[in-house]
Design a protein around this motif. Structure first.
Motif, PDB file in Angstrom:
ATOM      1  N   MET A   1     -15.899 -19.544  -0.162  1.00 25.82           N
ATOM      2  CA  MET A   1     -16.388 -20.663  -0.946  1.00 25.82           C
ATOM      3  C   MET A   1     -15.257 -21.661  -1.172  1.00 25.82           C
ATOM      4  O   MET A   1     -14.214 -21.328  -1.708  1.00 25.82           O
ATOM      5  N   THR A   2     -15.464 -22.907  -0.730  1.00 24.30           N
ATOM      6  CA  THR A   2     -14.463 -23.948  -0.893  1.00 24.30           C
ATOM      7  C   THR A   2     -14.452 -24.451  -2.328  1.00 24.30           C
ATOM      8  O   THR A   2     -15.499 -24.671  -2.926  1.00 24.30           O
ATOM      9  N   SER A   3     -13.261 -24.644  -2.876  1.00 19.87           N
ATOM     10  CA  SER A   3     -13.122 -25.262  -4.198  1.00 19.87           C
ATOM     11  C   SER A   3     -12.957 -26.759  -3.991  1.00 19.87           C
ATOM     12  O   SER A   3     -12.116 -27.195  -3.201  1.00 19.87           O
ATOM     13  N   TYR A   4     -13.771 -27.543  -4.679  1.00 19.28           N
ATOM     14  CA  TYR A   4     -13.727 -28.991  -4.538  1.00 19.28           C
ATOM     15  C   TYR A   4     -13.047 -29.624  -5.735  1.00 19.28           C
ATOM     16  O   TYR A   4     -13.247 -29.198  -6.882  1.00 19.28           O
ATOM     17  N   LEU A   5     -12.247 -30.650  -5.483  1.00 16.04           N
ATOM     18  CA  LEU A   5     -11.618 -31.408  -6.545  1.00 16.04           C
ATOM     19  C   LEU A   5     -12.610 -32.410  -7.117  1.00 16.04           C
ATOM     20  O   LEU A   5     -13.654 -32.686  -6.505  1.00 16.04           O
ATOM     21  N   ASP A   6     -12.292 -32.975  -8.267  1.00 22.91           N
ATOM     22  CA  ASP A   6     -13.222 -33.889  -8.948  1.00 22.91           C
ATOM     23  C   ASP A   6     -13.679 -35.022  -8.041  1.00 22.91           C
ATOM     24  O   ASP A   6     -14.869 -35.346  -7.990  1.00 22.91           O
ATOM     25  N   PHE A   7     -12.740 -35.642  -7.334  1.00 24.94           N
ATOM     26  CA  PHE A   7     -13.099 -36.804  -6.516  1.00 24.94           C
ATOM     27  C   PHE A   7     -13.831 -36.407  -5.226  1.00 24.94           C
ATOM     28  O   PHE A   7     -14.305 -37.267  -4.490  1.00 24.94           O
ATOM     29  N   GLU A   8     -13.943 -35.104  -4.970  1.00 25.91           N
ATOM     30  CA  GLU A   8     -14.629 -34.628  -3.768  1.00 25.91           C
ATOM     31  C   GLU A   8     -16.079 -34.216  -4.034  1.00 25.91           C
ATOM     32  O   GLU A   8     -16.726 -33.646  -3.154  1.00 25.91           O
ATOM     33  N   LYS A   9     -16.593 -34.476  -5.220  1.00 28.93           N
ATOM     34  CA  LYS A   9     -17.955 -34.039  -5.558  1.00 28.93           C
ATOM     35  C   LYS A   9     -19.023 -34.541  -4.589  1.00 28.93           C
ATOM     36  O   LYS A   9     -19.925 -33.787  -4.206  1.00 28.93           O
ATOM     37  N   PRO A  10     -18.993 -35.822  -4.163  1.00 29.08           N
ATOM     38  CA  PRO A  10     -19.994 -36.264  -3.164  1.00 29.08           C
ATOM     39  C   PRO A  10     -19.912 -35.453  -1.872  1.00 29.08           C
ATOM     40  O   PRO A  10     -20.931 -35.152  -1.248  1.00 29.08           O
ATOM     41  N   LEU A  11     -18.696 -35.098  -1.482  1.00 29.83           N
ATOM     42  CA  LEU A  11     -18.497 -34.283  -0.285  1.00 29.83           C
ATOM     43  C   LEU A  11     -19.073 -32.887  -0.479  1.00 29.83           C
ATOM     44  O   LEU A  11     -19.691 -32.321   0.432  1.00 29.83           O
ATOM     45  N   ALA A  12     -18.896 -32.334  -1.671  1.00 30.88           N
ATOM     46  CA  ALA A  12     -19.415 -31.001  -1.976  1.00 30.88           C
ATOM     47  C   ALA A  12     -20.937 -30.966  -1.816  1.00 30.88           C
ATOM     48  O   ALA A  12     -21.500 -29.990  -1.301  1.00 30.88           O
ATOM     49  N   GLU A  13     -21.603 -32.019  -2.241  1.00 33.27           N
ATOM     50  CA  GLU A  13     -23.070 -32.079  -2.137  1.00 33.27           C
ATOM     51  C   GLU A  13     -23.522 -32.057  -0.685  1.00 33.27           C
ATOM     52  O   GLU A  13     -24.445 -31.317  -0.314  1.00 33.27           O
ATOM     53  N   ILE A  14     -22.871 -32.866   0.146  1.00 33.46           N
ATOM     54  CA  ILE A  14     -23.273 -32.948   1.561  1.00 33.46           C
ATOM     55  C   ILE A  14     -22.983 -31.637   2.283  1.00 33.46           C
ATOM     56  O   ILE A  14     -23.842 -31.095   2.993  1.00 33.46           O
ATOM     57  N   GLU A  15     -21.773 -31.095   2.107  1.00 27.78           N
ATOM     58  CA  GLU A  15     -21.427 -29.841   2.781  1.00 27.78           C
ATOM     59  C   GLU A  15     -22.271 -28.691   2.242  1.00 27.78           C
ATOM     60  O   GLU A  15     -22.616 -27.760   2.981  1.00 27.78           O
ATOM     61  N   GLY A  16     -22.617 -28.757   0.959  1.00 26.21           N
ATOM     62  CA  GLY A  16     -23.487 -27.727   0.378  1.00 26.21           C
ATOM     63  C   GLY A  16     -24.871 -27.739   1.000  1.00 26.21           C
ATOM     64  O   GLY A  16     -25.451 -26.681   1.277  1.00 26.21           O
ATOM     65  N   LYS A  17     -25.419 -28.938   1.243  1.00 28.24           N
ATOM     66  CA  LYS A  17     -26.748 -29.057   1.868  1.00 28.24           C
ATOM     67  C   LYS A  17     -26.727 -28.511   3.293  1.00 28.24           C
ATOM     68  O   LYS A  17     -27.657 -27.814   3.718  1.00 28.24           O
ATOM     69  N   ALA A  18     -25.644 -28.821   4.025  1.00 26.77           N
ATOM     70  CA  ALA A  18     -25.534 -28.317   5.403  1.00 26.77           C
ATOM     71  C   ALA A  18     -25.471 -26.794   5.416  1.00 26.77           C
ATOM     72  O   ALA A  18     -26.111 -26.136   6.255  1.00 26.77           O
ATOM     73  N   GLU A  19     -24.750 -26.218   4.485  1.00 27.03           N
ATOM     74  CA  GLU A  19     -24.642 -24.766   4.408  1.00 27.03           C
ATOM     75  C   GLU A  19     -25.969 -24.133   3.997  1.00 27.03           C
ATOM     76  O   GLU A  19     -26.342 -23.069   4.497  1.00 27.03           O
TER      77      GLU A  19
END
Length: 320
Positions: A1-19
């Motif tokens: 599980m990747t830990s995302y930084l605050d400014f990476e939240k939009p990235l977390a959403e996209i990568e989360g959907k792909a997973e």
């Protein structure tokens, strides 16, 4: 599980959907979602490039502190062979925040020393989050003395928010131990190479980084104090750490311009934690080049050049 930084939240959403899509496909063989998942991957990659295109100093601090970033122990395991840890300062105790010992780098005998933060709650507590006590710095002095005696190059891996400021450490001479370690860096007649692999905080970092060559990973930071500490002193408000990070000029890019850092080591897109092996290999290549550059320099010249390097940094600062 990747830990995302605050400014990476939009990235977390996209990568989360792909997973999520791929997880659904694994449970239902009839689902064909690969095209949609690839599209999300492409979108995530474009966003990652955009986020890391122009990072602020505060965001660099966040990346330098990322919990999944490779630490000293990881670099030792990846780049060195026959590592034999040596413990204790022969005065008081061993300090788990400082790793050190004999090893081979490209089959060359060396002494390697570094701060170790730990990788989970238990090891972070054991390692005191990379904040060394006096015995850690005295252990480093002992190892540098041994390296000098047997003509072994010294490699230091710096990753600390600063030396431990606790009552016991102060009672045992924390500032003196840091000063002695810094002094020893200037005295040894063997090549001394240092890499800031994460945070280089205060005198606790300088005690290992007073080197012939100092390299910094692209998203590492090196400063006299943490942004939070600086904000607390200047504005009595630690929440102004973003402003403090801007003022401190603590990024690898700033310090390379100022002549403090000799080299910047590129990191994989998204930081060293996204491709640990690539980041560690890049550090190995840099160490290899620096060691090759210094291997034939005589001890007296090494000492003289090292001292002159740091005197020149001060002179340039006064001239500016």
């Amino acid at each position: 599980m990747t830990s995302y930084l605050d400014f990476e939240k939009p990235l977390a959403e996209i990568e989360g959907k792909a997973e999520e899509l791929r997880a659904m496909a694994r449970t239902n063989a009839e689902m064909d979602i690969e095209d949609e998942a690839r599209a999300l991957d492409a979108k995530a990659n474009a966003l990652l490039k955009d986020l890391y295109k122009k990072l602020t100093p505060w965001r660099k601090c966040q990346i330098a502190r990322h919990p999944e970033r490779p630490h000293c122990k990881d670099y030792i395991e990846a780049l060195f062979t026959e590592y034999t840890p040596l413990a204790g300062d022969r005065k008081f105790a061993d300090d788990d925040a400082v790793m050190g010992g004999l090893a081979r780098f490209d089959d060359i005998p060396v002494v390697v020393i570094g701060h170790e933060k730990g990788h989970d709650t238990e090891s972070r507590l054991q390692r005191n989050f990379g904040m060394a006590r006096p015995e850690g710095y005295r252990k480093a002095v002992r190892l540098m003395d041994m390296a000098d005696k047997f003509s072994l190059p010294v490699i230091t891996l710096v990753d600390t928010p600063g030396a431990f400021p606790g009552k016991g450490a102060e009672e045992r001479g924390q500032s003196e131990a840091i000063a002695r370690s810094t002094e020893k860096c200037l005295q040894i007649g063997v090549p001394l190479l240092s890499v800031i692999i994460g945070e280089g905080g205060s005198g606790g970092a300088v005690a290992f980084a007073t080197a012939d060559r100092l390299a910094m990973l692209e998203h590492s930071v090196y400063s006299v104090i943490s942004p939070e500490g600086c904000a607390s002193i200047l504005w009595k408000d630690s929440e102004k750490m973003v402003d403090a990070a801007e003022a401190l000029r603590l990024t690898a890019q700033d310090l390379h311009k100022l002549g403090v850092a000799d080299q910047i080591i590129p990191e994989p897109l998204g930081g060293a934690h996204r491709n640990r092996d690539e980041a560690m290999l890049a550090v190995g290549d840099t160490l290899r080049g620096m060691l090759d550059e210094l291997k034939d320099v005589k001890p007296k010249k090494l000492i003289a050049d090292r001292r002159r390097k740091f005197l020149d940094i001060g002179a340039k600062g006064l001239a500016a």
